[in-house]
Design a protein around this motif. Structure first.
Motif, PDB file in Angstrom:
ATOM      1  N   ALA A 103     -11.968   9.496  -6.017  1.00 39.24           N
ATOM      2  CA  ALA A 103     -12.115   8.104  -5.599  1.00 39.24           C
ATOM      3  C   ALA A 103     -11.088   7.722  -4.534  1.00 39.24           C
ATOM      4  CB  ALA A 103     -11.988   7.177  -6.810  1.00 39.24           C
ATOM      5  N   MET A 104      -9.905   8.301  -4.623  1.00 41.09           N
ATOM      6  CA  MET A 104      -8.876   7.990  -3.622  1.00 41.09           C
ATOM      7  C   MET A 104      -9.170   8.670  -2.289  1.00 41.09           C
ATOM      8  SD  MET A 104      -5.408   7.831  -5.777  1.00 41.09           S
ATOM      9  CE  MET A 104      -4.586   6.808  -4.607  1.00 41.09           C
ATOM     10  N   ALA A 105      -9.870   9.813  -2.321  1.00 43.96           N
ATOM     11  CA  ALA A 105     -10.219  10.508  -1.085  1.00 43.96           C
ATOM     12  C   ALA A 105     -11.505   9.964  -0.466  1.00 43.96           C
ATOM     13  CB  ALA A 105     -10.368  12.000  -1.358  1.00 43.96           C
ATOM     14  N   SER A 135       0.824  -1.212   0.000  1.00 43.75           N
ATOM     15  CA  SER A 135       0.000   0.000   0.000  1.00 43.75           C
ATOM     16  C   SER A 135       0.857   1.261   0.000  1.00 43.75           C
ATOM     17  CB  SER A 135      -0.951   0.009   1.186  1.00 43.75           C
ATOM     18  OG  SER A 135      -0.245   0.097   2.392  1.00 43.75           O
ATOM     19  N   LYS A 181      -8.620  12.668 -14.157  1.00 47.00           N
ATOM     20  CA  LYS A 181      -7.786  12.906 -12.977  1.00 47.00           C
ATOM     21  C   LYS A 181      -8.636  13.306 -11.771  1.00 47.00           C
ATOM     22  CE  LYS A 181      -3.996  15.744 -11.303  1.00 47.00           C
ATOM     23  NZ  LYS A 181      -3.006  16.752 -11.617  1.00 47.00           N
ATOM     24  N   LEU A 189      -0.808  11.730  -9.617  1.00 47.37           N
ATOM     25  CA  LEU A 189      -1.799  12.794  -9.490  1.00 47.37           C
ATOM     26  C   LEU A 189      -1.158  14.169  -9.359  1.00 47.37           C
ATOM     27  CD1 LEU A 189      -4.367  11.111  -7.092  1.00 47.37           C
ATOM     28  CD2 LEU A 189      -4.762  11.774  -9.464  1.00 47.37           C
ATOM     29  N   LEU A 247       2.058   1.591  -3.719  1.00 49.70           N
ATOM     30  CA  LEU A 247       0.952   1.988  -4.592  1.00 49.70           C
ATOM     31  C   LEU A 247       0.463   3.400  -4.284  1.00 49.70           C
ATOM     32  CD1 LEU A 247      -1.175  -1.277  -4.764  1.00 49.70           C
ATOM     33  CD2 LEU A 247       0.257  -0.295  -6.546  1.00 49.70           C
ATOM     34  N   GLY A 248       0.382   3.754  -3.018  1.00 52.17           N
ATOM     35  CA  GLY A 248      -0.049   5.100  -2.645  1.00 52.17           C
ATOM     36  C   GLY A 248       0.936   6.168  -3.086  1.00 52.17           C
ATOM     37  N   ALA A 254       0.614   6.533  -6.887  1.00 51.76           N
ATOM     38  CA  ALA A 254      -0.626   7.229  -7.231  1.00 51.76           C
ATOM     39  C   ALA A 254      -0.519   8.721  -6.905  1.00 51.76           C
ATOM     40  CB  ALA A 254      -1.797   6.609  -6.490  1.00 51.76           C
ATOM     41  N   ALA A 255       0.075   9.056  -5.761  1.00 55.26           N
ATOM     42  CA  ALA A 255       0.245  10.462  -5.392  1.00 55.26           C
ATOM     43  C   ALA A 255       1.169  11.168  -6.372  1.00 55.26           C
ATOM     44  CB  ALA A 255       0.794  10.567  -3.978  1.00 55.26           C
ATOM     45  N   VAL A 295     -10.308  10.159 -10.347  1.00 53.09           N
ATOM     46  CA  VAL A 295      -9.359   9.324  -9.608  1.00 53.09           C
ATOM     47  C   VAL A 295      -9.009   9.970  -8.276  1.00 53.09           C
ATOM     48  CG1 VAL A 295      -7.015   8.368  -9.640  1.00 53.09           C
ATOM     49  CG2 VAL A 295      -8.417   8.281 -11.698  1.00 53.09           C
ATOM     50  N   ASP A 296      -8.808  11.268  -8.281  1.00 52.19           N
ATOM     51  CA  ASP A 296      -8.486  11.970  -7.041  1.00 52.19           C
ATOM     52  C   ASP A 296      -9.658  11.874  -6.045  1.00 52.19           C
ATOM     53  OD1 ASP A 296      -6.994  13.512  -5.294  1.00 52.19           O
ATOM     54  OD2 ASP A 296      -7.659  15.412  -6.147  1.00 52.19           O
TER      55      ASP A 296
END
Length: 93
Positions: free
Chosen positions: A87-89, A62, A81, A73, A65-66, A69-70, A84-85
């Protein structure tokens, strides 16, 4: 005040885990025999080791992957974008 409601049951459970009584309603004395039994139970110790291994591996995966992803973004512009931003929040919300 909320902290009392959150931590009081945990502290009570920890205190009564050292109780020598078979029923944890009345205090009968201090003992470590239940912890001794737990630490000498081979299958319980093996299960604890498996849980720690899974926790360490999932934390590392994690983290990677985090971070990726950060970075994506923050650095790149791509279609979707904002979705996705969001969905991650979503788990934080």
């Amino acid at each position: 005040m909320v902290g009392v409601f959150l931590y009081a049951p945990l502290i009570t459970l920890m205190a009564f885990s050292f109780n020598d009584s078979r029923r944890n309603i009345v205090w009968h004395g201090f003992t470590l025999k239940y912890y001794d039994k737990a630490l000498h139970n081979v299958s319980l110790v093996e299960a604890f080791g498996n849980s720690m291994t899974i926790a360490a591996v999932s934390t590392l995966v994690s983290l990677v992957l985090g971070a990726l992803a950060a970075l994506a973004l923050w650095r790149f512009r791509f279609p979707g974008k904002t979705v996705v931003d969001g969905a991650m929040a979503l788990p934080i919300v």
